[in-house]
Write a protein that holds these residues in place. Structure first.
Motif, PDB file in Angstrom:
ATOM      1  N   LEU A   1      16.945  -4.755 -17.596  1.00 26.67           N
ATOM      2  CA  LEU A   1      16.144  -3.269 -17.435  1.00 26.67           C
ATOM      3  C   LEU A   1      16.294  -2.499 -18.674  1.00 26.67           C
ATOM      4  N   GLU A   2      15.596  -1.504 -19.002  1.00 27.62           N
ATOM      5  CA  GLU A   2      15.676  -0.711 -20.142  1.00 27.62           C
ATOM      6  C   GLU A   2      17.064  -0.038 -20.104  1.00 27.62           C
ATOM      7  N   GLN A   3      17.664  -0.196 -21.179  1.00 28.98           N
ATOM      8  CA  GLN A   3      19.008   0.225 -21.320  1.00 28.98           C
ATOM      9  C   GLN A   3      18.857   1.810 -22.229  1.00 28.98           C
ATOM     10  N   GLU A   4      19.819   2.566 -22.077  1.00 27.30           N
ATOM     11  CA  GLU A   4      19.823   3.767 -23.036  1.00 27.30           C
ATOM     12  C   GLU A   4      21.194   4.237 -23.359  1.00 27.30           C
ATOM     13  N   GLU A   5      21.421   4.909 -24.482  1.00 27.44           N
ATOM     14  CA  GLU A   5      22.786   5.528 -24.560  1.00 27.44           C
ATOM     15  C   GLU A   5      22.952   7.037 -24.343  1.00 27.44           C
ATOM     16  N   ARG A   6      23.743   7.255 -23.798  1.00 22.87           N
ATOM     17  CA  ARG A   6      24.273   8.748 -23.280  1.00 22.87           C
ATOM     18  C   ARG A   6      25.814   9.105 -23.674  1.00 22.87           C
TER      19      ARG A   6
ATOM     20  N   VAL B   1      26.648   3.025 -22.509  1.00 22.04           N
ATOM     21  CA  VAL B   1      25.121   2.330 -22.665  1.00 22.04           C
ATOM     22  C   VAL B   1      24.869   2.357 -21.192  1.00 22.04           C
ATOM     23  N   GLY B   2      23.771   2.095 -20.633  1.00 25.08           N
ATOM     24  CA  GLY B   2      23.529   1.910 -19.465  1.00 25.08           C
ATOM     25  C   GLY B   2      22.098   2.270 -18.998  1.00 25.08           C
ATOM     26  N   LEU B   3      21.989   2.672 -17.866  1.00 28.92           N
ATOM     27  CA  LEU B   3      20.605   2.827 -16.919  1.00 28.92           C
ATOM     28  C   LEU B   3      20.969   3.935 -16.197  1.00 28.92           C
ATOM     29  N   PRO B   4      19.829   4.821 -15.836  1.00 32.46           N
ATOM     30  CA  PRO B   4      19.991   6.047 -14.795  1.00 32.46           C
ATOM     31  C   PRO B   4      20.252   5.338 -13.304  1.00 32.46           C
ATOM     32  N   LEU B   5      21.163   5.802 -12.711  1.00 32.06           N
ATOM     33  CA  LEU B   5      21.495   5.348 -11.410  1.00 32.06           C
ATOM     34  C   LEU B   5      20.281   5.456 -10.300  1.00 32.06           C
ATOM     35  N   GLY B   6      19.645   6.604 -10.341  1.00 35.59           N
ATOM     36  CA  GLY B   6      18.503   6.777  -9.534  1.00 35.59           C
ATOM     37  C   GLY B   6      17.548   6.040  -9.970  1.00 35.59           C
ATOM     38  N   LYS B   7      17.137   5.770 -10.850  1.00 32.42           N
ATOM     39  CA  LYS B   7      16.115   4.692 -11.283  1.00 32.42           C
ATOM     40  C   LYS B   7      16.501   3.413 -10.774  1.00 32.42           C
ATOM     41  N   PHE B   8      17.494   2.992 -10.823  1.00 27.40           N
ATOM     42  CA  PHE B   8      18.225   1.684 -10.209  1.00 27.40           C
ATOM     43  C   PHE B   8      17.895   1.669  -8.725  1.00 27.40           C
ATOM     44  N   LEU B   9      18.400   2.550  -8.171  1.00 28.04           N
ATOM     45  CA  LEU B   9      18.511   2.746  -6.641  1.00 28.04           C
ATOM     46  C   LEU B   9      17.045   2.667  -6.229  1.00 28.04           C
TER      47      LEU B   9
ATOM     48  N   LEU C   1      21.606  12.824 -14.278  1.00 33.87           N
ATOM     49  CA  LEU C   1      22.609  12.664 -15.134  1.00 33.87           C
ATOM     50  C   LEU C   1      23.490  11.518 -14.679  1.00 33.87           C
ATOM     51  N   ALA C   2      23.285  10.972 -13.161  1.00 35.69           N
ATOM     52  CA  ALA C   2      24.150   9.826 -12.760  1.00 35.69           C
ATOM     53  C   ALA C   2      23.602   8.691 -13.343  1.00 35.69           C
ATOM     54  N   PHE C   3      24.706   7.695 -13.995  1.00 38.02           N
ATOM     55  CA  PHE C   3      24.583   6.886 -14.867  1.00 38.02           C
ATOM     56  C   PHE C   3      25.265   5.692 -14.290  1.00 38.02           C
ATOM     57  N   LEU C   4      24.673   4.368 -14.551  1.00 33.74           N
ATOM     58  CA  LEU C   4      25.396   2.971 -14.282  1.00 33.74           C
ATOM     59  C   LEU C   4      25.627   2.546 -15.895  1.00 33.74           C
ATOM     60  N   ALA C   5      26.777   2.384 -16.343  1.00 30.56           N
ATOM     61  CA  ALA C   5      27.205   1.714 -17.680  1.00 30.56           C
ATOM     62  C   ALA C   5      27.191   0.420 -17.611  1.00 30.56           C
ATOM     63  N   THR C   6      26.654  -0.151 -18.528  1.00 26.00           N
ATOM     64  CA  THR C   6      26.865  -1.707 -19.013  1.00 26.00           C
ATOM     65  C   THR C   6      27.562  -1.766 -20.100  1.00 26.00           C
ATOM     66  N   GLY C   7      27.854  -0.783 -20.989  1.00 26.97           N
ATOM     67  CA  GLY C   7      28.522  -0.867 -22.283  1.00 26.97           C
ATOM     68  C   GLY C   7      28.934   0.412 -22.940  1.00 26.97           C
ATOM     69  N   LEU C   8      29.578   0.515 -24.097  1.00 32.39           N
ATOM     70  CA  LEU C   8      29.958   1.738 -24.497  1.00 32.39           C
ATOM     71  C   LEU C   8      29.845   1.556 -26.132  1.00 32.39           C
ATOM     72  N   TYR C   9      29.819   2.437 -26.950  1.00 30.46           N
ATOM     73  CA  TYR C   9      29.507   2.346 -28.324  1.00 30.46           C
ATOM     74  C   TYR C   9      28.557   1.388 -28.873  1.00 30.46           C
TER      75      TYR C   9
END
Length: 322
Positions: free
Chosen positions: A129-134, A151-159, A207-215
């Protein structure tokens, strides 16, 4: 939409940001870097970057956003060696020392409860799924703070993929229970597995977010690999790690810390400098990187995100609902 305000987080020891900044510049320029490394669309993340445990960190293609551009991230070493993750140990350094035990493949997330399309999703499909950095502020109830480029994706979009019904008033999350992969679970320090919960409107907030990475790298084990929750206006214990279960519910779930110490850790856990922990004040906090005797900063309501999230709690007594 620029959510963050410059100057409110000023770590004196900033990360070695050169590589990270170069990566961000390359993302904006849309060029590839590194021999043999191809930067395609976000759908290529699983195969090009995040597939398989133990892969070397890679520069990743991300959706360009302006979330937190004005914040200076805490250095990578601090973010990855100062952690609360009791499943991997009980001191701040222990999770990083024991992270090799956490094997993140195979891994899947079961979504169930009050939704029209329950199912099980493999982590590799999540990563497609499309990932983004926040870049978000992170504030612990223990009164220390950092700034993390997730790095991750918006929680709401996933749900929304699972089509929650009108009966879904809350969302419950559970961590993996496996004492071999999470050796801290061999001790009954908490009622395993770790549980957390949100109201449905909190979970759907942008603003709620599911993280799959950092930096720009794969999420380290000590930071909750392969999937963790990030709710920047709440205390860190709401940010459940190593998620394997998400369930839509009619009734408010009992989160782990609220179960064992309800007078100290409320369900909402919003950052509120006016509500002290029973054993210490929440009016100020220490920013990692300044040393144990470094100067402290004033704690901001909702961790500085009041303009975005205060409307969620309009009319609520935030001392009673802490």
């Amino acid at each position: 939409m620029r959510i963050y305000r410059p100057g409110q987080i000023r770590p004196s020891e900033i990360t070695d940001r050169e590589v990270w900044l170069k990566r961000r510049q390359l993302i904006k320029a849309g060029v590839a870097v590194g021999a043999g490394l191809m930067l395609g669309g976000a759908s290529g993340l699983a195969s090009a970057v995040y597939s398989g445990p133990g892969r070397n960190p890679r520069i990743v293609p991300l959706k360009e956003t302006d979330y937190g551009e004005d914040l200076e991230p805490t250095r990578y070493k601090s973010i990855t060696t100062y952690n609360n993750f009791y499943e991997l140990g009980y001191g701040k350094r222990a999770p990083a020392e024991n992270a090799d035990a956490l094997k993140t493949r195979p891994w899947s997330i079961e979504v169930s409860g009050e939704c029209a399309r329950p199912g099980v999703m493999d982590i590799e499909d999540v990563l497609k799924l499309e990932q983004e950095e926040r870049i978000y502020r992170f504030r612990c109830v223990e009164a220390w703070a950092m700034v993390v480029p997730w790095v991750g994706l918006p929680l709401g979009k996933f749900l929304k993929r699972f089509e929650p019904t009108s009966k879904a008033k809350y969302v419950e999350f559970k961590t993996l229970y496996d004492p071999e992969r999470l050796p801290g679970q061999a001790r009954k320090v908490l009622d395993w597995p770790y549980r957390e919960g949100l109201r449905i409107d909190e979970a759907m907030h942008p603003l709620a977010f599911l993280a799959t990475g950092l930096y720009g790298e794969v999420l380290p084990g000590q930071n909750g690999a392969p999937l963790r929750l990030v709710i920047p206006w709440k205390y860190g214990f709401k940010s459940i790690k190593s998620i394997v279960s998400i369930r839509f519910t009619k009734n408010q779930p009992r989160n782990t810390w609220n179960r064992i110490a309800g007078d100290e850790y409320g369900f909402y856990a919003n950052v509120n400098p006016k509500v002290s922990h029973p054993r210490w004040s929440q009016k100020r906090h220490r920013v990692l990187g300044r040393g144990i005797f470094g100067s402290k900063e004033d704690t901001l309501m909702f961790n500085g995100y009041a303009d975005e999230v205060a409307s969620l709690y309009k009319g609520m007594d935030l001392r009673k609902n802490f």
